[in-house]
Write an enzyme that holds these catalytic residues in place. Structure first.
Site, PDB file in Angstrom:
ATOM      1  CB  SER A  61     105.161  59.978   1.367  1.00  0.00           C
ATOM      2  OG  SER A  61     106.555  60.130   1.491  1.00  0.00           O
ATOM      3  CE1 TYR A  90     105.781  55.577  -2.134  1.00  0.00           C
ATOM      4  CE2 TYR A  90     107.571  57.138  -1.762  1.00  0.00           C
ATOM      5  CZ  TYR A  90     106.436  56.476  -1.307  1.00  0.00           C
ATOM      6  OH  TYR A  90     105.960  56.734  -0.058  1.00  0.00           O
ATOM      7  CE  LYS A 140     102.267  56.852  -1.228  1.00  0.00           C
ATOM      8  NZ  LYS A 140     101.044  56.167  -0.793  1.00  0.00           N
TER       9      LYS A 140
HETATM   10  N1  UFG Z   1     120.524  55.245   4.693  1.00  0.00           N
HETATM   11  C1  UFG Z   1     121.824  54.838   4.847  1.00  0.00           C
HETATM   12  N2  UFG Z   1     122.104  53.518   4.662  1.00  0.00           N
HETATM   13  C2  UFG Z   1     121.156  52.597   4.333  1.00  0.00           C
HETATM   14  C3  UFG Z   1     119.807  53.041   4.182  1.00  0.00           C
HETATM   15  C4  UFG Z   1     119.535  54.367   4.371  1.00  0.00           C
HETATM   16  O1  UFG Z   1     122.708  55.627   5.135  1.00  0.00           O
HETATM   17  O2  UFG Z   1     121.472  51.434   4.172  1.00  0.00           O
HETATM   18  C5  UFG Z   1     120.208  56.670   4.908  1.00  0.00           C
HETATM   19  C6  UFG Z   1     119.640  57.320   3.654  1.00  0.00           C
HETATM   20  O3  UFG Z   1     120.677  57.782   2.835  1.00  0.00           O
HETATM   21  C7  UFG Z   1     118.809  58.429   4.262  1.00  0.00           C
HETATM   22  C8  UFG Z   1     118.353  57.863   5.621  1.00  0.00           C
HETATM   23  O4  UFG Z   1     119.210  56.773   5.876  1.00  0.00           O
HETATM   24  O5  UFG Z   1     119.610  59.538   4.493  1.00  0.00           O
HETATM   25  C9  UFG Z   1     116.927  57.380   5.584  1.00  0.00           C
HETATM   26  O6  UFG Z   1     116.782  56.517   4.488  1.00  0.00           O
HETATM   27  P1  UFG Z   1     115.481  55.592   4.301  1.00  0.00           P
HETATM   28  O7  UFG Z   1     115.665  54.828   3.036  1.00  0.00           O
HETATM   29  O8  UFG Z   1     115.216  54.838   5.539  1.00  0.00           O
HETATM   30  O9  UFG Z   1     114.318  56.644   4.169  1.00  0.00           O
HETATM   31  P2  UFG Z   1     114.154  57.831   3.124  1.00  0.00           P
HETATM   32  O10 UFG Z   1     114.225  59.085   3.916  1.00  0.00           O
HETATM   33  O11 UFG Z   1     115.009  57.710   1.948  1.00  0.00           O
HETATM   34  O12 UFG Z   1     112.723  57.457   2.584  1.00  0.00           O
HETATM   35  C10 UFG Z   1     111.594  57.668   3.335  1.00  0.00           C
HETATM   36  C11 UFG Z   1     110.513  56.650   2.964  1.00  0.00           C
HETATM   37  C12 UFG Z   1     110.088  56.835   1.550  1.00  0.00           C
HETATM   38  C13 UFG Z   1     109.770  58.270   1.278  1.00  0.00           C
HETATM   39  C14 UFG Z   1     110.916  59.160   1.675  1.00  0.00           C
HETATM   40  C15 UFG Z   1     110.607  60.614   1.496  1.00  0.00           C
HETATM   41  O13 UFG Z   1     110.993  55.336   3.147  1.00  0.00           O
HETATM   42  O14 UFG Z   1     108.942  56.041   1.335  1.00  0.00           O
HETATM   43  O15 UFG Z   1     111.199  58.952   3.046  1.00  0.00           O
HETATM   44  O16 UFG Z   1     111.741  61.386   1.754  1.00  0.00           O
HETATM   45  F1  UFG Z   1     109.540  58.460  -0.033  1.00  0.00           F
END
Ligand code: UFG
Length: 338
Positions: free
Chosen positions: A127, A152, A156
């Site tokens: 990841s 998590y 990785k």
């Molecule tokens: N977000 C919102 N509202 C929500 C959910 C997410 O604004 O309800 C935003 C988050 O703050 C972030 C973006 O949308 O800025 C993406 O969030 P995600 O949770 O979809 O994804 P992440 O980038 O946090 O996480 C992903 C993978 C993880 C991994 C990570 C590494 O899901 O498994 O990238 O950066 F670890």
């Protein structure tokens, strides 16, 4: 012609199931192993509908050596794709040992059993979380690992370290560092199935759009990005799935008994959370109810991939746009509601 068998651990999960379909359609015989700890048989049924036949499936846990041996005794594999792992950042903070035990032990046990049965080729699901908050954007594979924000993320990083240390004892390994997988199969028969309230953005968006959630909260609009919301590299899950085949074929061409390499899997284009909402509304014609809320702790402000290495060396490029991915995710959500 005898089809090459590929072990797909976690094949009943989101990315694994899409990869099973791509593998089957390309003439391979995937063998799915899953213990349904974070899924049920919904995606197995979807695979069956798309392919017109039941996929080969064995239920069990990758930390269970006896079970894994029984899988390898039954099938001679050309390659292993190891998707099976826990992936919720928040849950990993609540239950760190559960995460370390599952994600680390499943990899180590799998490697040991592969060795026992003389199976050398492995594609590992890593990841972009390994980079943490990168100093430079776009981030390429030479970027250093920062201290992981969550257990998590640490699993990785540790798994990559294990592979780096172990490959020279007779493994040929590619670690694929996924950016943000989104979307669903264009048939709407496969997609993401979050358990309970979704943590990830796109399932939250589609569940809000269909009325399962009241409103979406955008986590922060005070980041140093053009519109203030976080920037990510959203990649269609089918593109991600096909990249595994490129990686497997690349590995197959390598001469020699040992090999290790890592590749970013992203589009190279950063899209902000607010842009994604606009794209969703345009692609689907559905207005989204959202509010701006505070930042979510542990979030990186801005990250997207430099995919030059994967483009050149594996000959792989993302084909789907973010709009298409969002439309497919929406069609999947609608299908679930039927
Ligand atoms: N977000 C919102 N509202 C929500 C959910 C997410 O604004 O309800 C935003 C988050 O703050 C972030 C973006 O949308 O800025 C993406 O969030 P995600 O949770 O979809 O994804 P992440 O980038 O946090 O996480 C992903 C993978 C993880 C991994 C990570 C590494 O899901 O498994 O990238 O950066 F670890």
């Amino acid at each position: 012609m005898v089809k090459k068998k590929i072990l797909v651990t976690g094949g009943a999960g989101y990315i694994g199931a899409h990869t099973v379909v791509e593998l089957s359609q390309a003439g391979f015989e995937p063998v799915i192993v899953d213990n349904f700890s974070k899924s049920d048989d919904t995606l197995l049924k979807g695979i069956e509908k798309i392919l017109g036949s039941k996929p080969v499936f064995m239920e069990g846990n990758c930390t269970d050596r006896t079970f894994l041996r029984s899988v390898f005794e039954k099938h001679q594999f050309a390659c292993v794709m190891h998707f099976a792992a826990f992936k919720s950042v928040g849950e990993s903070v609540q239950r760190p040992l559960y995460y370390y035990h599952n994600n680390i032990e499943s990899l180590v046990t799998l490697l040991e059993v592969m060795k026992e049965f003389n199976v050398n080729d492995l594609i590992f699901s890593s990841s972009c979380t390994v980079y943490g908050e990168p100093d430079q954007i776009p981030v390429d594979e030479s970027a250093p690992f920062k201290r992981a924000e969550s257990p998590y993320g640490a699993t990785k990083q540790m798994c990559e370290r294990i592979l780096e240390d172990a490959y020279s004892s007779g493994f040929r390994v590619i670690s694929l560092r996924y950016f943000n997988p989104i979307g669903a199969h264009p048939s709407a028969l496969l997609g993401e199935l979050p358990i309970g309230t979704p943590n990830n953005l796109v399932p939250y968006v589609t569940q809000t759009a269909i009325g399962k959630r009241e409103q979406l909260t955008v986590f922060g609009n005070d980041y140093t990005t053009p519109d203030g919301s976080c920037i990510r590299d959203f990649i269609h899950v089918v593109d991600l799935a096909t990249a595994h085949m490129n990686a497997m074929q690349y590995l197959d061409k390598q001469k020699g008994d040992t090999f290790y390499n890592v590749f970013n899997l992203g589009t190279g284009v950063g899209v902000s959370v607010l842009e994604l909402i606009t794209k969703f509304e345009k692609a689907t014609g559905v207005k989204l109810n959202y509010v701006i809320g505070p930042r979510r702790s542990g979030d990186v402000g801005k990250t997207y991939a430099d995919p030059t290495k994967v483009n050149k060396e594996l000959g792989w490029n993302a084909k789907y746009s973010v709009e298409e991915a969002l439309l497919h995710a929406w069609q999947w959500e609608q299908k679930l509601a039927q």
